[in-house]
Design a protein around this motif. Structure first.
Motif, PDB file in Angstrom:
ATOM      1  N   LEU A 109       0.838   4.945   0.972  1.00 10.86           N
ATOM      2  CA  LEU A 109       0.011   5.980   1.587  1.00 10.86           C
ATOM      3  C   LEU A 109       0.449   7.246   1.827  1.00 10.86           C
ATOM      4  O   LEU A 109       1.594   7.521   2.193  1.00 10.86           O
ATOM      5  CB  LEU A 109      -0.085   5.133   3.048  1.00 10.86           C
ATOM      6  CG  LEU A 109      -1.015   5.894   4.097  1.00 10.86           C
ATOM      7  CD1 LEU A 109      -2.492   5.743   3.612  1.00 10.86           C
ATOM      8  CD2 LEU A 109      -0.893   5.076   5.429  1.00 10.86           C
ATOM      9  N   LEU A 123       0.846  -1.161  -0.041  1.00 16.45           N
ATOM     10  CA  LEU A 123       0.006   0.097  -0.119  1.00 16.45           C
ATOM     11  C   LEU A 123       0.899   1.168   0.207  1.00 16.45           C
ATOM     12  O   LEU A 123       1.765   1.420   0.836  1.00 16.45           O
ATOM     13  CB  LEU A 123      -0.851   0.107   1.241  1.00 16.45           C
ATOM     14  CG  LEU A 123      -1.551   1.424   1.659  1.00 16.45           C
ATOM     15  CD1 LEU A 123      -2.481   1.706   0.434  1.00 16.45           C
ATOM     16  CD2 LEU A 123      -2.427   1.215   2.938  1.00 16.45           C
ATOM     17  N   LYS A 151      -1.362  -4.144  -5.290  1.00 15.47           N
ATOM     18  CA  LYS A 151      -0.934  -2.726  -5.269  1.00 15.47           C
ATOM     19  C   LYS A 151      -2.131  -1.847  -5.012  1.00 15.47           C
ATOM     20  O   LYS A 151      -2.880  -2.138  -5.811  1.00 15.47           O
ATOM     21  CB  LYS A 151      -0.078  -2.377  -6.165  1.00 15.47           C
ATOM     22  CG  LYS A 151       1.403  -2.964  -6.605  1.00 15.47           C
ATOM     23  CD  LYS A 151       1.825  -2.725  -8.062  1.00 15.47           C
ATOM     24  CE  LYS A 151       2.378  -1.461  -8.127  1.00 15.47           C
ATOM     25  NZ  LYS A 151       3.407  -1.314  -9.408  1.00 15.47           N
ATOM     26  N   ALA A 152      -2.043  -0.992  -3.997  1.00 19.27           N
ATOM     27  CA  ALA A 152      -3.105  -0.159  -3.610  1.00 19.27           C
ATOM     28  C   ALA A 152      -2.433   1.015  -3.214  1.00 19.27           C
ATOM     29  O   ALA A 152      -1.340   1.352  -2.959  1.00 19.27           O
ATOM     30  CB  ALA A 152      -3.927  -0.761  -2.259  1.00 19.27           C
ATOM     31  N   VAL A 207       3.649  -1.439   4.105  1.00 24.44           N
ATOM     32  CA  VAL A 207       2.758   0.199   3.895  1.00 24.44           C
ATOM     33  C   VAL A 207       4.092   1.143   3.585  1.00 24.44           C
ATOM     34  O   VAL A 207       4.839   1.138   4.577  1.00 24.44           O
ATOM     35  CB  VAL A 207       1.990   0.464   4.808  1.00 24.44           C
ATOM     36  CG1 VAL A 207       1.353   1.601   4.652  1.00 24.44           C
ATOM     37  CG2 VAL A 207       0.993  -0.685   5.175  1.00 24.44           C
ATOM     38  N   ILE A 212      -8.983  -2.182   1.663  1.00 23.32           N
ATOM     39  CA  ILE A 212      -8.017  -2.635   0.705  1.00 23.32           C
ATOM     40  C   ILE A 212      -7.455  -4.177   0.917  1.00 23.32           C
ATOM     41  O   ILE A 212      -7.398  -4.811  -0.106  1.00 23.32           O
ATOM     42  CB  ILE A 212      -6.692  -1.702   1.295  1.00 23.32           C
ATOM     43  CG1 ILE A 212      -7.104  -0.418   0.768  1.00 23.32           C
ATOM     44  CG2 ILE A 212      -5.358  -2.102   0.637  1.00 23.32           C
ATOM     45  CD1 ILE A 212      -6.163   0.694   1.450  1.00 23.32           C
TER      46      ILE A 212
END
Length: 289
Positions: free
Chosen positions: A62, A60, A151-152, A102, A283
């Motif tokens: 962020l 992620l 993937k986010a 993350v 997510i």
């Protein structure tokens, strides 16, 4: 005496279990950017077990906000104000979310501004840096999965706007995008002239076109194929809530599937901490599929 020995053993075992369930955070990692012509910082969370296995993990990206007032907005914001590590350790240990990496890049350009854009003045092309240098750096140096479904991207405020812009510009990169209190707006001459007083109206209008995501969706054909899972959230007392409602209305009219939340809250870390479990579960559920 025996009581204290037993109590000490129990306490030691409890601390050991807790330590085993904790991931690691590196707050001040760096990479040298040839695009931005300076060293850039980022923070990264590696889940429990990363050091003792050869597993790969979903990732992620962020993005931090540009505020609020009385905070230091940079790559550590989600750790300090968002209590990110505490949440991730507990949620992963409890099985609420899958183990994931993350990573939070720093979009702070010192005294000038915070920007995720390619700057109209040409001296801070952060979007180019993000896709051409930052993501490749993370994928080369950490065991994160590189396929799109793993993937986010998520972010708050200015970072929330960048989430939508990045996902629109590079739809092949991310499978899920979560915009929190996103600073989305149509072209606003007064707002942009205030930020870039030395640039002409024409330069600003041409530059802003790729970043006007509301107009982008307005110009999309109805029921066009979408392959991104969208999550949009904003507090009801947030000054940006009308903009987020406008985006929701456009997405709804165009048949773009998305999750939309208007909940009690303002444009602050109290709100973003509060919705952390909700969007992280969104997510994680995407990663599980």
């Amino acid at each position: 005496m025996r009581y204290f020995i037993v109590l000490g053993v129990i306490l030691w075992n409890t601390l050991s279990v807790n330590a085993q369930n904790q991931g690691k955070v590196f707050e001040a990692k760096t990479l040298e950017s040839s695009i931005l012509k300076k060293e850039r910082h980022y923070s990264i969370y590696l889940p429990q077990g990363y050091d003792t296995s050869d597993m790969t993990y979903p990732v992620l990206y962020l993005l931090h906000p540009a505020g609020p007032r009385n905070t230091v907005p940079d790559h550590r914001s989600w750790l300090y104000y968002g209590e990110l590590k505490h949440y991730l350790d507990n949620a992963i240990a409890n099985g609420d979310i899958v183990p994931m990496i993350v990573v939070t890049p720093d979009a702070n350009y010192g005294a000038k501004r915070i920007s995720y854009f390619n700057d109209p003045e040409g001296d801070f092309d952060f979007e180019d840096f993000f896709f051409k240098e930052f993501i490749p750096h993370i994928e080369q140096n950490y065991r994160c999965r590189k396929d799109r479904d793993s993937k986010a991207i998520a972010g708050a405020s200015l970072g929330g706007a960048a989430v939508i812009q990045y996902a629109v510009h590079q739809p092949e990169e991310f499978s899920v995008a979560c915009a929190l209190s996103g600073a989305v707006r149509k072209y606003d001459s007064q707002y942009l002239k205030g930020k870039y007083p030395n640039l002409s109206e024409k330069i600003l209008m041409d530059w802003y076109k790729p970043y006007d995501v509301i107009s982008f969706f307005e110009n999309q054909p109805k029921d066009a194929e979408q392959n991104i899972k969208w999550y949009i959230s904003c507090g009801d007392d947030d000054h940006l809530s009308p903009n987020n409602v406008m985006l929701h209305t456009v997405l709804k009219a165009k048949g773009v599937e998305h999750e939309f939340r208007i909940q009690n809250g303002a444009h602050d870390w109290t709100y973003w901490r509060g919705i952390l479990p909700d969007f992280m579960t969104f997510i994680s559920d995407s990663f599980r599929k």
